[in-house]
Design an enzyme around this catalytic site. Structure first.
Site, PDB file in Angstrom:
ATOM      1  N   LYS A 170       0.503  -1.542  -0.012  1.00 33.52           N
ATOM      2  CA  LYS A 170      -0.282  -0.129   0.221  1.00 33.52           C
ATOM      3  C   LYS A 170       0.593   1.361  -0.153  1.00 33.52           C
ATOM      4  CE  LYS A 170      -3.893   0.405   2.798  1.00 33.52           C
ATOM      5  NZ  LYS A 170      -4.037   0.822   4.304  1.00 33.52           N
ATOM      6  N   LYS A 172       1.138   5.402   0.583  1.00 32.78           N
ATOM      7  CA  LYS A 172       0.151   6.589   1.541  1.00 32.78           C
ATOM      8  C   LYS A 172       0.763   7.390   0.482  1.00 32.78           C
ATOM      9  CE  LYS A 172      -1.300   4.582   5.173  1.00 32.78           C
ATOM     10  NZ  LYS A 172      -2.921   4.799   5.591  1.00 32.78           N
ATOM     11  N   ASP A 201      -3.747   4.357  -0.405  1.00 30.29           N
ATOM     12  CA  ASP A 201      -4.377   5.332   0.205  1.00 30.29           C
ATOM     13  C   ASP A 201      -4.691   6.615   0.119  1.00 30.29           C
ATOM     14  OD1 ASP A 201      -5.998   5.534   2.646  1.00 30.29           O
ATOM     15  OD2 ASP A 201      -4.629   4.981   3.891  1.00 30.29           O
ATOM     16  N   GLU A 227      -7.868   3.540  -1.680  1.00 35.66           N
ATOM     17  CA  GLU A 227      -8.132   3.532  -0.203  1.00 35.66           C
ATOM     18  C   GLU A 227      -8.820   5.203  -0.295  1.00 35.66           C
ATOM     19  OE1 GLU A 227      -7.703   2.656   4.290  1.00 35.66           O
ATOM     20  OE2 GLU A 227      -6.291   1.509   3.256  1.00 35.66           O
ATOM     21  N   ASP A 254     -12.867   3.906   3.924  1.00 38.30           N
ATOM     22  CA  ASP A 254     -12.270   3.614   5.107  1.00 38.30           C
ATOM     23  C   ASP A 254     -12.847   4.711   6.673  1.00 38.30           C
ATOM     24  OD1 ASP A 254     -10.448   2.857   7.771  1.00 38.30           O
ATOM     25  OD2 ASP A 254      -8.648   3.157   6.814  1.00 38.30           O
ATOM     26  N   LYS A 278     -11.228  -1.738  11.250  1.00 37.78           N
ATOM     27  CA  LYS A 278     -10.703  -2.337  12.100  1.00 37.78           C
ATOM     28  C   LYS A 278     -11.768  -1.882  13.440  1.00 37.78           C
ATOM     29  CE  LYS A 278      -7.756   1.346   9.683  1.00 37.78           C
ATOM     30  NZ  LYS A 278      -7.208   3.332   8.997  1.00 37.78           N
ATOM     31  N   GLU A 332      -3.311  -5.861   6.570  1.00 36.08           N
ATOM     32  CA  GLU A 332      -2.593  -4.443   6.830  1.00 36.08           C
ATOM     33  C   GLU A 332      -1.879  -4.676   8.363  1.00 36.08           C
ATOM     34  OE1 GLU A 332      -4.151  -0.224   6.538  1.00 36.08           O
ATOM     35  OE2 GLU A 332      -3.853  -1.375   5.068  1.00 36.08           O
TER      36      GLU A 332
END
Length: 398
Positions: A170, A172, A201, A227, A254, A278, A332
């Site tokens: 992933k 960022k 993301d 994401e 998310d 999460k 993750e």
């Protein structure tokens, strides 16, 4: 068979621990150099002890809660509400938490986690046995490339591939201009040359127009999962991005997805393809299962997200992920690998690019009391230090 009094909650303690990260970890809203989870310890009348954890990212940068507010909510409201109650009544405790403390889902999740761990250990059973039963043995484990430097990120990815730990990466983005971010992704994609799966993301950094312009370029670069490209409140733009991409890539929610009600809204509007689960943001292990049930009913995939917890919180998440359907996109739970140290004796095993989901008792990890004390924020500065005044005097030449 233990009598009812054996399950009474006798005491709850919470503390903040500060553990440095192995490198700066960058997001669209900043970077972190340490992680400061709140660790909850809960004792039952039968002698069992359970642990829970709630971690935020960058203090209150991710949402309204911070380590300090989590600690306060637990000490002043949630612990008093739970103490003396029957630890087995998870849902009853959550209802009591809702009555005394609105919101604060991270704090509630940490206490519920400790309840589940304590009860499972009392039964000498894995936590997943209390959460519906184990359906998944392992999950592909992602690694986040978040140094912000394309060369360093590529070197890190190559190292992970060679060690057979990660081939799901992933990236960022969102801190720089969209064009610069896309070029960063393209450089890494060229370097990996199809040897890994890439997700991105955006951390809410783009508006709807920016997403419409730049998401196709991410897809062209080889990104398969995107994401939270837009702000959490902008469900309409999230829906438009999902529809525009069609089957070329998947959009994952998310920050837009916290409560079961959020899950229902996103599912009813077909606003995403994947839910990022999460435990902390949902308010606990049981509510995570509620959100996952909505995904399952709406034919939406799920992804096992992280708040960069230690092995304690990561193992708790792994136990609930192990009970879900096989319509997943990996997980993750790499938080422990990002920290310079851990608070457990033995972390979960990673083998052939997959995280091996743990068994019990409890969450299947044992907290190391000495490490917990070492990083306890309240104890910092209390360790004895030795100063050699003679050597200092000699070095000064006096």
């Amino acid at each position: 068979m233990q009598n009812d009094s054996a399950w009474r909650i006798e005491r709850i303690q919470a503390r903040i621990v500060d553990i440095p990260t192995i490198r700066p970890h960058k997001f669209s809203f900043g970077a972190i150099n340490r992680q400061s989870p709140v660790i909850v310890q809960l004792w039952l009348a039968n002698g069992a002890c359970g642990f829970g954890e709630a971690a935020t990212i960058g203090g209150p940068s991710w949402n309204e809660e911070s380590p300090e507010t989590i600690l306060h909510a637990i000490q002043e409201y949630l612990a008093p509400a739970a103490t003396g109650g029957d630890a087995r009544k998870f849902c009853e405790h959550f209802a009591r938490f809702e009555a005394v403390c609105k919101g604060n889902m991270f704090a509630k999740s940490a206490v519920e986690m400790a309840l589940v761990d304590a009860v499972a250990r009392s039964l000498d059973a894995p936590a997943w046995q209390l959460l519906g039963g184990k359906r998944i043995q392992s999950l592909p484990l992602a690694w986040t490339l978040a140094s912000g430097d394309s060369r360093l990120d590529l070197e890190e990815a190559e190292k992970m591939l060679r060690s057979r730990r990660h081939r799901l990466f992933k990236l960022k983005i969102g801190a720089r201009s969209p064009a610069d971010d896309v070029e960063h992704v393209e450089r890494i994609a060229r370097g990996l040359d199809g040897r890994a799966t890439m997700t991105v993301d955006v951390n809410q950094a783009w508006d709807g127009n920016t997403a419409r312009r730049f998401l196709p370029r991410l897809v062209d670069a080889g990104v398969t999962l995107i994401e939270q490209p837009v702000a959490k409140w902008n469900v309409q733009a999230l829906r438009e991005a999902t529809q525009a991409l069609g089957d070329t890539a998947l959009v994952m929610a998310d920050e837009s997805l916290c409560s079961p009600q959020d899950a229902f809204q996103l599912a009813s509007q077909r606003a995403c393809h994947v839910f990022s689960l999460k435990v902390a943001k949902h308010g606990g292990l049981l509510r995570t299962r509620e959100v996952a049930a909505i995904a399952d009913a709406a034919d939406i995939g799920w992804y096992g997200g992280t708040m960069l917890e230690t092995s304690l919180g990561s193992a708790a998440s792994a136990h609930v992920f192990a009970t879900l359907s096989d319509r997943h996109h990996g997980c993750e739970l790499f938080g422990p690998q990002l920290l310079v140290d851990d608070i457990v004796d033995q972390p979960m095993e990673v083998r052939d690019f997959e995280l091996q989901l743990p068994d019990g008792p409890g969450f299947g990890v044992d907290v190391d009391a000495k490490r917990l004390d070492r990083y306890d924020r309240a104890r910092q500065g209390l360790a004895p230090k030795t100063v050699d005044f003679g050597r200092k005097h000699a070095q000064s030449g006096n």
